[in-house]
Scaffold this motif. Structure first.
Motif, PDB file in Angstrom:
ATOM      1  N   PRO A 170       0.812  -1.240   0.000  1.00  0.00           N
ATOM      2  CA  PRO A 170       0.000   0.000   0.000  1.00  0.00           C
ATOM      3  C   PRO A 170       0.835   1.275   0.000  1.00  0.00           C
ATOM      4  O   PRO A 170       0.483   2.259  -0.661  1.00  0.00           O
ATOM      5  N   LEU A 171       1.949   1.265   0.745  1.00  0.00           N
ATOM      6  CA  LEU A 171       2.824   2.438   0.765  1.00  0.00           C
ATOM      7  C   LEU A 171       3.467   2.657  -0.605  1.00  0.00           C
ATOM      8  O   LEU A 171       3.571   3.798  -1.085  1.00  0.00           O
ATOM      9  N   TYR A 172       3.914   1.559  -1.217  1.00  0.00           N
ATOM     10  CA  TYR A 172       4.506   1.677  -2.550  1.00  0.00           C
ATOM     11  C   TYR A 172       3.486   2.195  -3.553  1.00  0.00           C
ATOM     12  O   TYR A 172       3.793   3.056  -4.382  1.00  0.00           O
ATOM     13  N   TRP A 173       2.248   1.687  -3.473  1.00  0.00           N
ATOM     14  CA  TRP A 173       1.205   2.132  -4.395  1.00  0.00           C
ATOM     15  C   TRP A 173       0.875   3.611  -4.186  1.00  0.00           C
ATOM     16  O   TRP A 173       0.588   4.333  -5.132  1.00  0.00           O
ATOM     17  N   LEU A 176       3.048   9.975  -8.370  1.00  0.00           N
ATOM     18  CA  LEU A 176       3.883  10.359  -9.514  1.00  0.00           C
ATOM     19  C   LEU A 176       3.183  10.134 -10.856  1.00  0.00           C
ATOM     20  O   LEU A 176       3.771  10.385 -11.902  1.00  0.00           O
ATOM     21  N   LYS A 177       1.948   9.644 -10.832  1.00  0.00           N
ATOM     22  CA  LYS A 177       1.204   9.405 -12.060  1.00  0.00           C
ATOM     23  C   LYS A 177       0.337  10.608 -12.418  1.00  0.00           C
ATOM     24  O   LYS A 177      -0.138  11.319 -11.534  1.00  0.00           O
ATOM     25  N   ASN A 178       0.120  10.804 -13.720  1.00  0.00           N
ATOM     26  CA  ASN A 178      -0.809  11.845 -14.139  1.00  0.00           C
ATOM     27  C   ASN A 178      -2.235  11.299 -14.094  1.00  0.00           C
ATOM     28  O   ASN A 178      -2.462  10.112 -13.871  1.00  0.00           O
ATOM     29  N   GLU A 179      -3.201  12.165 -14.326  1.00  0.00           N
ATOM     30  CA  GLU A 179      -4.600  11.777 -14.179  1.00  0.00           C
ATOM     31  C   GLU A 179      -5.028  10.702 -15.177  1.00  0.00           C
ATOM     32  O   GLU A 179      -5.947   9.933 -14.915  1.00  0.00           O
ATOM     33  N   MET A 205      -8.794  15.266  -6.742  1.00  0.00           N
ATOM     34  CA  MET A 205      -7.601  14.961  -7.524  1.00  0.00           C
ATOM     35  C   MET A 205      -6.829  13.870  -6.788  1.00  0.00           C
ATOM     36  O   MET A 205      -6.097  14.137  -5.840  1.00  0.00           O
ATOM     37  N   TRP A 206      -7.012  12.630  -7.246  1.00  0.00           N
ATOM     38  CA  TRP A 206      -6.465  11.516  -6.493  1.00  0.00           C
ATOM     39  C   TRP A 206      -4.937  11.491  -6.538  1.00  0.00           C
ATOM     40  O   TRP A 206      -4.295  11.078  -5.571  1.00  0.00           O
ATOM     41  N   GLY A 207      -4.349  11.899  -7.620  1.00  0.00           N
ATOM     42  CA  GLY A 207      -2.896  11.968  -7.667  1.00  0.00           C
ATOM     43  C   GLY A 207      -2.348  12.974  -6.670  1.00  0.00           C
ATOM     44  O   GLY A 207      -1.367  12.706  -5.963  1.00  0.00           O
ATOM     45  N   SER A 208      -2.994  14.123  -6.563  1.00  0.00           N
ATOM     46  CA  SER A 208      -2.569  15.131  -5.588  1.00  0.00           C
ATOM     47  C   SER A 208      -2.828  14.667  -4.168  1.00  0.00           C
ATOM     48  O   SER A 208      -2.057  14.975  -3.250  1.00  0.00           O
ATOM     49  N   LEU A 209      -3.924  13.927  -3.976  1.00  0.00           N
ATOM     50  CA  LEU A 209      -4.196  13.389  -2.642  1.00  0.00           C
ATOM     51  C   LEU A 209      -3.105  12.405  -2.228  1.00  0.00           C
ATOM     52  O   LEU A 209      -2.650  12.416  -1.082  1.00  0.00           O
ATOM     53  N   MET A 210      -2.671  11.546  -3.156  1.00  0.00           N
ATOM     54  CA  MET A 210      -1.590  10.619  -2.856  1.00  0.00           C
ATOM     55  C   MET A 210      -0.285  11.357  -2.583  1.00  0.00           C
ATOM     56  O   MET A 210       0.512  10.946  -1.731  1.00  0.00           O
ATOM     57  N   ALA A 211      -0.072  12.451  -3.289  1.00  0.00           N
ATOM     58  CA  ALA A 211       1.130  13.256  -3.045  1.00  0.00           C
ATOM     59  C   ALA A 211       1.093  13.864  -1.647  1.00  0.00           C
ATOM     60  O   ALA A 211       2.096  13.830  -0.914  1.00  0.00           O
ATOM     61  N   ALA A 212      -0.051  14.429  -1.263  1.00  0.00           N
ATOM     62  CA  ALA A 212      -0.178  15.012   0.077  1.00  0.00           C
ATOM     63  C   ALA A 212      -0.041  13.940   1.155  1.00  0.00           C
ATOM     64  O   ALA A 212       0.581  14.165   2.204  1.00  0.00           O
TER      65      ALA A 212
END
Length: 272
Positions: free
Chosen positions: A26-29, A35-38, A236-243
Motif C-alpha cells: 500500500p505504501l509503494y502504491w 507520480l502518475k498523471n490523471e 484529484m487523487w494523484g494530488s491526494l496521494m502526493a499530500a
C-alpha cells in the motif's frame, strides 16, 4: 528433527515475507500513484509511465500541508506531555499516600479505561463548544489531557520502586516533589520514555475527535486536512496521494531515528 526445524523455519520466514509485502505494497502504491498523471492514475501499472511532480505542486497550492503537519506535531506533543504529567502525579499519589477512598478511586480509574471514547464524545463536544474552543488545537488536546492507560502504567512502575528508598528520602527531609523528580523519575526514565512514545503515536493517529472539532484546514491536523481535501469538489487523487506521501515523511523519519526505542516500547507495554 533437523529437517522439520528447517521446514518450520522456511514457513515462518515465508509468512513474515508475506506480511511485510502486505504492509509495504500500500505504501509503494501510494508513492507511485503520487507520480502518475490523471490519465494513468487508475491503471494497474507498477511504475509511472510518465512520472510527474505536478501532483505535489498542486497539493501544496491547495492545502497548507506544512502548517497542518506542524499542527499534528503540536497536538501530539502537547497531548503526550499533559498525559505524562497528569499520569505521574496521579500514580505517585495513589502509590505514596494513604487516604480514605483510595481503592475506590483506583477501581473507578480501571473502569473508565473500559469506556470507549465514543460514549463520552458528545458531552465533550458540548463542553468544548461552550468554552469556545472549536477550531483550536486546545479543543483537540483538552479532552485527552488525562490518560488512564498512562496512570495505570506508571502506577505499576511506581509499585515496583523500592519503598525503603522513599522512606529514607523522607527522613532526609526531601519533599514529595523532590522524591518524584529527583529520586523516582531518574530510575524509571526508560518506562516514562517508552510510555511517551506510545502516547505520541496514539495522539498522532487520533482521527475521530479532531474531525469533529475542526473543519478548517489551517487549524486541522494533517489527517483531517487530507479528509477535507477528499471532500472537496476536485477529488484529484494523484494530488491526494502526493499530500499523503508528504504527511507520512515526518513520522517515518522519527521511526528511522527512534526505531529501537519504538520497538522496545511496543514490546514493554504489549507484554503488560
Amino acid at each position: 528433527m533437523n529437517k522439520r526445524s528447517q521446514v518450520l523455519s522456511m514457513f515462518q520466514h515465508g509468512a513474515l515475507a508475506l506480511m511485510c509485502a502486505a504492509a509495504i505494497i500500500p505504501l509503494y502504491w501510494m508513492v507511485i500513484s503520487s507520480l502518475k498523471n490523471e490519465s494513468e492514475i487508475f491503471t494497474a501499472s507498477l511504475f509511472p509511465l510518465q512520472p510527474t511532480f505536478g501532483n505535489y505542486s498542486y497539493a501544496f497550492s491547495q492545502m497548507p500541508i506544512v502548517r497542518m503537519i506542524f499542527n499534528s506535531f503540536g497536538v501530539s506533543i502537547l497531548m503526550t506531555v499533559l498525559q505524562l504529567a497528569t499520569g505521574l502525579l496521579a500514580a505517585y499519589a495513589l502509590v505514596r499516600w494513604r487516604f480514605r477512598g483510595k481503592s475506590l478511586i483506583f477501581a473507578l480509574l480501571s473502569v473508565t479505561w473500559l469506556i470507549p471514547f465514543q460514549a463520552i464524545m458528545i458531552p465533550n463536544y458540548v463542553l468544548i463548544n461552550d468554552m469556545g474552543l472549536n477550531e483550536t488545537l486546545l479543543g483537540i488536546v483538552l479532552p485527552f489531557g488525562v490518560s488512564t492507560f498512562a496512570i495505570l502504567s506508571l502506577y505499576q512502575a511506581f509499585q515496583s520502586f523500592p519503598g525503603v528508598l522513599i522512606e529514607a528520602a523522607c527522613i532526609d527531609g526531601l519533599s514529595d516533589w523532590g522524591i518524584l523528580s529527583r529520586l523516582i523519575l531518574p530510575n524509571i526514565r526508560s518506562t516514562v520514555a517508552s510510555l511517551g512514545i506510545i502516547q505520541f503515536i496514539n495522539a498522532w493517529n487520533e482521527y475521530l475527535w479532531p474531525m469533529l472539532v475542526t473543519k478548517d484546514m489551517n487549524s486541522a491536523p494533517i489527517q483531517i486536512g487530507l479528509k477535507l481535501f477528499v471532500n472537496s469538489d476536485t477529488n484529484m487523487w494523484g494530488s491526494l496521494m502526493a499530500a499523503t506521501t508528504v504527511s507520512c515523511l515526518p513520522i517515518l523519519l522519527i521511526y528511522l531515528v527512534l526505531r529501537r526505542q519504538i520497538v522496545d516500547s511496543f514490546i514493554r507495554f504489549g507484554i503488560k
